[in-house]
Design a protein around this motif. Sequence first.
Motif, PDB file in Angstrom:
ATOM      1  N   ASP A 152       0.824  -1.211   0.000  1.00  0.00           N
ATOM      2  CA  ASP A 152       0.000   0.000   0.000  1.00  0.00           C
ATOM      3  C   ASP A 152       0.853   1.253   0.000  1.00  0.00           C
ATOM      4  OD1 ASP A 152       0.852  -0.513   2.639  1.00  0.00           O
ATOM      5  OD2 ASP A 152      -0.922   0.403   3.538  1.00  0.00           O
ATOM      6  N   VAL A 153       2.003   1.207   0.672  1.00  0.00           N
ATOM      7  CA  VAL A 153       2.908   2.357   0.694  1.00  0.00           C
ATOM      8  C   VAL A 153       3.577   2.531  -0.661  1.00  0.00           C
ATOM      9  CG1 VAL A 153       4.990   3.297   1.762  1.00  0.00           C
ATOM     10  CG2 VAL A 153       3.260   2.183   3.177  1.00  0.00           C
ATOM     11  N   ILE A 158       3.902   5.782  -5.792  1.00  0.00           N
ATOM     12  CA  ILE A 158       3.784   6.018  -7.238  1.00  0.00           C
ATOM     13  C   ILE A 158       2.696   7.039  -7.513  1.00  0.00           C
ATOM     14  CG2 ILE A 158       3.149   4.947  -9.435  1.00  0.00           C
ATOM     15  CD1 ILE A 158       4.604   2.423  -8.489  1.00  0.00           C
ATOM     16  N   ASP A 159       1.557   6.921  -6.829  1.00  0.00           N
ATOM     17  CA  ASP A 159       0.509   7.936  -6.966  1.00  0.00           C
ATOM     18  C   ASP A 159       1.061   9.325  -6.679  1.00  0.00           C
ATOM     19  OD1 ASP A 159      -1.460   6.066  -7.542  1.00  0.00           O
ATOM     20  OD2 ASP A 159      -2.470   6.226  -5.602  1.00  0.00           O
ATOM     21  N   GLU A 160       1.768   9.458  -5.571  1.00  0.00           N
ATOM     22  CA  GLU A 160       2.272  10.775  -5.181  1.00  0.00           C
ATOM     23  C   GLU A 160       3.260  11.310  -6.198  1.00  0.00           C
ATOM     24  OE1 GLU A 160       4.381  13.097  -1.458  1.00  0.00           O
ATOM     25  OE2 GLU A 160       5.363  11.480  -2.541  1.00  0.00           O
ATOM     26  N   GLU A 201      -1.626  -1.093 -10.723  1.00  0.00           N
ATOM     27  CA  GLU A 201      -1.410  -0.838 -12.139  1.00  0.00           C
ATOM     28  C   GLU A 201      -1.813   0.605 -12.429  1.00  0.00           C
ATOM     29  OE1 GLU A 201      -2.190  -3.798 -15.180  1.00  0.00           O
ATOM     30  OE2 GLU A 201      -3.205  -5.032 -13.665  1.00  0.00           O
ATOM     31  N   TRP A 202      -1.067   1.224 -13.335  1.00  0.00           N
ATOM     32  CA  TRP A 202      -1.313   2.619 -13.680  1.00  0.00           C
ATOM     33  C   TRP A 202      -1.226   2.811 -15.187  1.00  0.00           C
ATOM     34  CZ3 TRP A 202       1.380   0.755  -9.670  1.00  0.00           C
ATOM     35  CH2 TRP A 202       1.132   1.239  -8.387  1.00  0.00           C
ATOM     36  N   VAL A 203      -1.974   3.790 -15.669  1.00  0.00           N
ATOM     37  CA  VAL A 203      -1.852   4.243 -17.054  1.00  0.00           C
ATOM     38  C   VAL A 203      -1.606   5.749 -17.016  1.00  0.00           C
ATOM     39  CG1 VAL A 203      -2.970   4.490 -19.295  1.00  0.00           C
ATOM     40  CG2 VAL A 203      -3.383   2.447 -17.914  1.00  0.00           C
ATOM     41  N   VAL A 204      -0.535   6.179 -17.669  1.00  0.00           N
ATOM     42  CA  VAL A 204      -0.163   7.598 -17.713  1.00  0.00           C
ATOM     43  C   VAL A 204      -0.289   8.064 -19.154  1.00  0.00           C
ATOM     44  CG1 VAL A 204       1.588   9.311 -17.134  1.00  0.00           C
ATOM     45  CG2 VAL A 204       1.501   7.138 -15.869  1.00  0.00           C
ATOM     46  N   ALA A 234      12.276   1.591 -10.129  1.00  0.00           N
ATOM     47  CA  ALA A 234      12.595   1.990 -11.502  1.00  0.00           C
ATOM     48  C   ALA A 234      11.934   3.322 -11.847  1.00  0.00           C
ATOM     49  CB  ALA A 234      12.150   0.906 -12.482  1.00  0.00           C
ATOM     50  N   PHE A 235      10.689   3.505 -11.401  1.00  0.00           N
ATOM     51  CA  PHE A 235       9.963   4.732 -11.729  1.00  0.00           C
ATOM     52  C   PHE A 235      10.566   5.932 -11.016  1.00  0.00           C
ATOM     53  CE2 PHE A 235       5.746   6.963 -12.389  1.00  0.00           C
ATOM     54  CZ  PHE A 235       5.811   6.904 -13.765  1.00  0.00           C
ATOM     55  N   TYR A 236      11.229   5.690  -9.895  1.00  0.00           N
ATOM     56  CA  TYR A 236      11.955   6.740  -9.182  1.00  0.00           C
ATOM     57  C   TYR A 236      13.425   6.793  -9.587  1.00  0.00           C
ATOM     58  CZ  TYR A 236       8.489   8.333  -5.720  1.00  0.00           C
ATOM     59  OH  TYR A 236       7.407   8.914  -5.083  1.00  0.00           O
TER      60      TYR A 236
END
Length: 265
Positions: A152-153, A158-160, A201-204, A234-236
Motif C-alpha cells: 500500500d505504501v 507512485i501515486d504521489e 497498475e497505472w496508465v499515464v 525503476a519509476f523513481y
Amino acid sequence: MTLLAHDRYCDEIAHQVGLLRAVVTSGADLSATVPTCPDWSLERLVRHTGGALRWVELMVRTRAQEEIEEEEVPLGTGPQEKGDPVALDAWLAETGEMIVATLREAGPDAKVWGWAGDLSAGFWARRMTHELTVHRADATLAAGLPYEVAPDVAADAIDEWLQIVEWAQRSLPDDPARELHRPGGSIHLHATDGTPEVNAEWVVDLSGDVISWRRGHEKATVALRGPLTAVLLAFYRRLPLDSPELEVLGERELLEFWLERATFG
C-alpha cells in the motif's frame, strides 16, 4: 485515488525511521558513495533525510504559514560527531519520535505551509513517508542490503510521484517535466505481484500539456512490468530498466523519455 489514513502514514514514518536506523547500525561504511545519489555519502544521505524530517516537524509544530529556512531548524544537520554510527543513530531515533508525535498531535487537517497547493499537516505526513521510503532505498543500495516496502505504501508512492510531476508541469515553467508531452503516447505500469487489496497498475497519458493518469490495466505505448517494489524503484530512477526483475514492452524510448524528465525532487 484514495490517500492512506493519516495514522497509517505516521505508523509508516516510524517504521521507515527504524529501518533506516538499522542501516546506520549495520556496520555499513558511512563514507560509502550512494550509487543513486553519487554526490552523497551514506552519512550525508542519512543527515539529509533526518534534516528534512526535523524541518517538517518544526513547520507542523509551529503551524508555519510560510516556509521556514532550513538553517533555522535545531540540529537540522545532525550530530556534531562525524562518522559515528552511535551518534547518528541516536539523532535519527530522536528525530523519528519528534516528527511522529507532532504529526499525530496535529492531525491531517492542521493548516501548515506546503509547496504543492496542499496546505495541511496531512500533506507532510504523506510526503515524509515517501521521502523516507525512497531514501531508505538509496541507503540500502549503498550498504548492500535488501529492500522491501509494504504494497500500500509503494503504490501510494507512485501515486504521489505522478501528482508531483503533474504539479510541476502546471506550476514550474522551467522544470523538465514541462517537456513530458507526446501525442498519443502512454505508459502502463504493471506490478506483477499485485493483490486484490492494492490495485497496483497505472496508465499515464502524455497526450496533453499536463499528464493525466489513473489506476487500471490498459494497453499503452510502453509497459513496465515487474514486482511492485522493482516498479517503484525503476519509476523513481533507483533501479535500471535492464534489471532482471523488470520487463519493458513496447516503445522503450518513451519510458526513457519520461525518466529523463520526471526529475523533480
